[in-house]
Design a protein around this motif. Structure first.
Motif, PDB file in Angstrom:
ATOM      1  N   ALA A   1      46.835  44.804  99.243  1.00  0.00           N
ATOM      2  CA  ALA A   1      46.197  46.009  99.782  1.00  0.00           C
ATOM      3  C   ALA A   1      45.746  46.943  98.653  1.00  0.00           C
ATOM      4  O   ALA A   1      44.664  47.534  98.722  1.00  0.00           O
ATOM      5  N   LEU A   2      46.540  47.044  97.610  1.00  0.00           N
ATOM      6  CA  LEU A   2      46.188  47.905  96.484  1.00  0.00           C
ATOM      7  C   LEU A   2      44.925  47.420  95.784  1.00  0.00           C
ATOM      8  O   LEU A   2      44.015  48.213  95.496  1.00  0.00           O
ATOM      9  N   VAL A   3      44.851  46.129  95.536  1.00  0.00           N
ATOM     10  CA  VAL A   3      43.680  45.559  94.855  1.00  0.00           C
ATOM     11  C   VAL A   3      42.430  45.718  95.713  1.00  0.00           C
ATOM     12  O   VAL A   3      41.372  46.147  95.236  1.00  0.00           O
ATOM     13  N   VAL A   4      42.553  45.407  97.001  1.00  0.00           N
ATOM     14  CA  VAL A   4      41.401  45.498  97.903  1.00  0.00           C
ATOM     15  C   VAL A   4      40.918  46.949  98.025  1.00  0.00           C
ATOM     16  O   VAL A   4      39.712  47.211  98.096  1.00  0.00           O
ATOM     17  N   SER A   5      41.862  47.903  98.029  1.00  0.00           N
ATOM     18  CA  SER A   5      41.484  49.297  98.222  1.00  0.00           C
ATOM     19  C   SER A   5      40.646  49.851  97.077  1.00  0.00           C
ATOM     20  O   SER A   5      39.937  50.851  97.254  1.00  0.00           O
ATOM     21  N   ARG A   6      40.731  49.226  95.922  1.00  0.00           N
ATOM     22  CA  ARG A   6      39.952  49.726  94.778  1.00  0.00           C
ATOM     23  C   ARG A   6      38.461  49.517  94.990  1.00  0.00           C
ATOM     24  O   ARG A   6      37.641  50.334  94.536  1.00  0.00           O
ATOM     25  N   PHE A   7      38.097  48.462  95.694  1.00  0.00           N
ATOM     26  CA  PHE A   7      36.681  48.171  95.912  1.00  0.00           C
ATOM     27  C   PHE A   7      36.128  49.103  96.993  1.00  0.00           C
ATOM     28  O   PHE A   7      36.661  49.186  98.091  1.00  0.00           O
ATOM     29  N   GLY A   8      35.080  49.803  96.657  1.00  0.00           N
ATOM     30  CA  GLY A   8      34.465  50.726  97.610  1.00  0.00           C
ATOM     31  C   GLY A   8      35.208  52.025  97.791  1.00  0.00           C
ATOM     32  O   GLY A   8      34.948  52.750  98.769  1.00  0.00           O
ATOM     33  N   ALA A   9      36.139  52.349  96.892  1.00  0.00           N
ATOM     34  CA  ALA A   9      36.874  53.617  97.004  1.00  0.00           C
ATOM     35  C   ALA A   9      35.907  54.793  96.925  1.00  0.00           C
ATOM     36  O   ALA A   9      34.967  54.786  96.125  1.00  0.00           O
ATOM     37  N   ALA A  10      36.133  55.805  97.754  1.00  0.00           N
ATOM     38  CA  ALA A  10      35.221  56.951  97.812  1.00  0.00           C
ATOM     39  C   ALA A  10      35.153  57.693  96.486  1.00  0.00           C
ATOM     40  O   ALA A  10      34.094  58.163  96.085  1.00  0.00           O
ATOM     41  N   ASP A  11      36.267  57.787  95.800  1.00  0.00           N
ATOM     42  CA  ASP A  11      36.325  58.490  94.512  1.00  0.00           C
ATOM     43  C   ASP A  11      37.329  57.751  93.624  1.00  0.00           C
ATOM     44  O   ASP A  11      38.539  57.848  93.857  1.00  0.00           O
ATOM     45  N   PRO A  12      36.871  56.992  92.628  1.00  0.00           N
ATOM     46  CA  PRO A  12      37.784  56.203  91.788  1.00  0.00           C
ATOM     47  C   PRO A  12      38.900  57.017  91.150  1.00  0.00           C
ATOM     48  O   PRO A  12      40.032  56.544  91.048  1.00  0.00           O
ATOM     49  N   THR A  13      38.613  58.250  90.749  1.00  0.00           N
ATOM     50  CA  THR A  13      39.649  59.085  90.133  1.00  0.00           C
ATOM     51  C   THR A  13      40.729  59.441  91.148  1.00  0.00           C
ATOM     52  O   THR A  13      41.933  59.370  90.862  1.00  0.00           O
ATOM     53  N   THR A  14      40.304  59.828  92.347  1.00  0.00           N
ATOM     54  CA  THR A  14      41.266  60.145  93.398  1.00  0.00           C
ATOM     55  C   THR A  14      42.077  58.916  93.766  1.00  0.00           C
ATOM     56  O   THR A  14      43.294  58.997  93.983  1.00  0.00           O
ATOM     57  N   TRP A  15      41.422  57.767  93.830  1.00  0.00           N
ATOM     58  CA  TRP A  15      42.143  56.522  94.134  1.00  0.00           C
ATOM     59  C   TRP A  15      43.248  56.286  93.113  1.00  0.00           C
ATOM     60  O   TRP A  15      44.385  55.954  93.472  1.00  0.00           O
ATOM     61  N   LEU A  16      42.939  56.491  91.846  1.00  0.00           N
ATOM     62  CA  LEU A  16      43.941  56.280  90.796  1.00  0.00           C
ATOM     63  C   LEU A  16      45.087  57.276  90.921  1.00  0.00           C
ATOM     64  O   LEU A  16      46.264  56.900  90.833  1.00  0.00           O
ATOM     65  N   LEU A  17      44.764  58.543  91.146  1.00  0.00           N
ATOM     66  CA  LEU A  17      45.801  59.568  91.234  1.00  0.00           C
ATOM     67  C   LEU A  17      46.706  59.364  92.443  1.00  0.00           C
ATOM     68  O   LEU A  17      47.912  59.641  92.380  1.00  0.00           O
ATOM     69  N   GLU A  18      46.147  58.884  93.545  1.00  0.00           N
ATOM     70  CA  GLU A  18      46.942  58.694  94.757  1.00  0.00           C
ATOM     71  C   GLU A  18      47.767  57.420  94.718  1.00  0.00           C
ATOM     72  O   GLU A  18      48.861  57.361  95.307  1.00  0.00           O
ATOM     73  N   THR A  19      47.283  56.399  94.062  1.00  0.00           N
ATOM     74  CA  THR A  19      47.972  55.110  94.080  1.00  0.00           C
ATOM     75  C   THR A  19      48.820  54.849  92.844  1.00  0.00           C
ATOM     76  O   THR A  19      49.494  53.821  92.774  1.00  0.00           O
ATOM     77  N   VAL A  20      48.808  55.768  91.886  1.00  0.00           N
ATOM     78  CA  VAL A  20      49.596  55.549  90.666  1.00  0.00           C
ATOM     79  C   VAL A  20      51.079  55.446  90.996  1.00  0.00           C
ATOM     80  O   VAL A  20      51.836  54.751  90.295  1.00  0.00           O
ATOM     81  N   TRP A  21      51.508  56.099  92.080  1.00  0.00           N
ATOM     82  CA  TRP A  21      52.906  55.993  92.486  1.00  0.00           C
ATOM     83  C   TRP A  21      53.245  54.568  92.898  1.00  0.00           C
ATOM     84  O   TRP A  21      54.358  54.087  92.633  1.00  0.00           O
ATOM     85  N   VAL A  22      52.311  53.898  93.545  1.00  0.00           N
ATOM     86  CA  VAL A  22      52.521  52.503  93.932  1.00  0.00           C
ATOM     87  C   VAL A  22      52.545  51.621  92.688  1.00  0.00           C
ATOM     88  O   VAL A  22      53.396  50.729  92.548  1.00  0.00           O
ATOM     89  N   MET A  23      51.616  51.877  91.781  1.00  0.00           N
ATOM     90  CA  MET A  23      51.539  51.081  90.554  1.00  0.00           C
ATOM     91  C   MET A  23      52.803  51.228  89.709  1.00  0.00           C
ATOM     92  O   MET A  23      53.205  50.286  89.010  1.00  0.00           O
ATOM     93  N   ALA A  24      53.422  52.404  89.746  1.00  0.00           N
ATOM     94  CA  ALA A  24      54.637  52.626  88.965  1.00  0.00           C
ATOM     95  C   ALA A  24      55.882  52.142  89.705  1.00  0.00           C
ATOM     96  O   ALA A  24      56.791  51.557  89.099  1.00  0.00           O
ATOM     97  N   GLY A  25      55.925  52.365  91.016  1.00  0.00           N
ATOM     98  CA  GLY A  25      57.133  52.043  91.769  1.00  0.00           C
ATOM     99  C   GLY A  25      57.337  50.570  92.028  1.00  0.00           C
ATOM    100  O   GLY A  25      58.471  50.068  91.923  1.00  0.00           O
TER     101      GLY A  25
END
Length: 225
Positions: free
Chosen positions: A33-57
């Motif tokens: 889900a994380l990988v798929v969500s990156r494609f077509g994200a409305a704002d790449p910066t916001t996507w990174l800031l919101e999902t960094v918790w998943v990437m770290a956890g």
């Protein structure tokens, strides 16, 4: 007439093995889900800031899966929380379609997905904090367990709001999608209040279920040093 032999109880190894399948399946689902969500994200910066918790956890959970395995209940809640963050990161919280549908259906003025996200931000960490305290501290069965769990969740929510403030100061208008205030001057207070409500609800609804989940073999020990 031949006597029937009762089926033997599953061995400890079998139970431990079956207990590990759920976290592994959830980790795979969250990663996809994380990988798929990156494609077509409305704002790449916001996507990174919101999902960094998943990437770290997620890597931390995998790294400590043998030393400190988590209960199945907590794994399921963490996966659900990850999906909430991933969806919010993909669309931005103010533009999540299901939130727009709820807003229009109820006649509200704002997309409520952000409020829902902060409820989850209190609900799921409450179970995480409770599990850590029960298994690594003398608070099991103490009346202070619930109090300290709620305090920890509200403190985390406050730290998150300070991170949003830092993003606003450094990013300016570019951070608007990440903040998701939708014009509400009380958004910060509402976010922390929602986290408080989520934490209290988690303890009221899941404490007994969580205690049963913690009886699985291997979950009552503290992490090995």
């Amino acid at each position: 007439m031949a006597a029937t032999t009762p089926n033997p109880a599953p061995s400890l190894d079998v139970r431990l093995s079956s207990g590990r399948r759920l976290p592994a399946a959830l980790a795979v689902a969250v990663t996809v889900a994380l990988v798929v969500s990156r494609f077509g994200a409305a704002d790449p910066t916001t996507w990174l800031l919101e999902t960094v918790w998943v990437m770290a956890g997620l890597p931390l959970i995998i790294l400590f899966r043998n030393r400190f395995p988590l209960s199945g209940l907590l794994c399921g809640l963490l996966a659900a929380h990850a999906l909430v963050l991933i969806v919010g990161g993909h669309y931005t919280y103010a533009e999540v379609p299901v939130g727009d549908w709820v807003r229009d259906w109820l006649g509200w003025e704002r997309n409520p997905y952000d409020r829902f996200g902060h409820l989850v931000q209190g609900f799921v960490p409450a179970v995480l904090v409770r599990e850590l305290l029960v298994r690594t501290s003398p608070l099991r069965g103490s009346r202070w367990l619930a109090v300290l769990t709620v305090c920890a969740c509200v403190a985390f929510s406050a730290v998150f709001e300070m991170l949003e403030w830092l993003a606003a100061v450094t990013g300016g208008e570019a951070a608007d999608a990440f903040l998701g205030t939708q014009g509400d001057v009380w958004d910060t207070q509402w976010d922390m209040f929602c986290a408080l409500i989520g934490a209290v609800c988690a303890l009221l609804l899941l404490s007994r279920v969580h205690d049963r989940a913690l009886t699985r073999p291997g979950l009552e020990r503290s992490p090995r040093r």
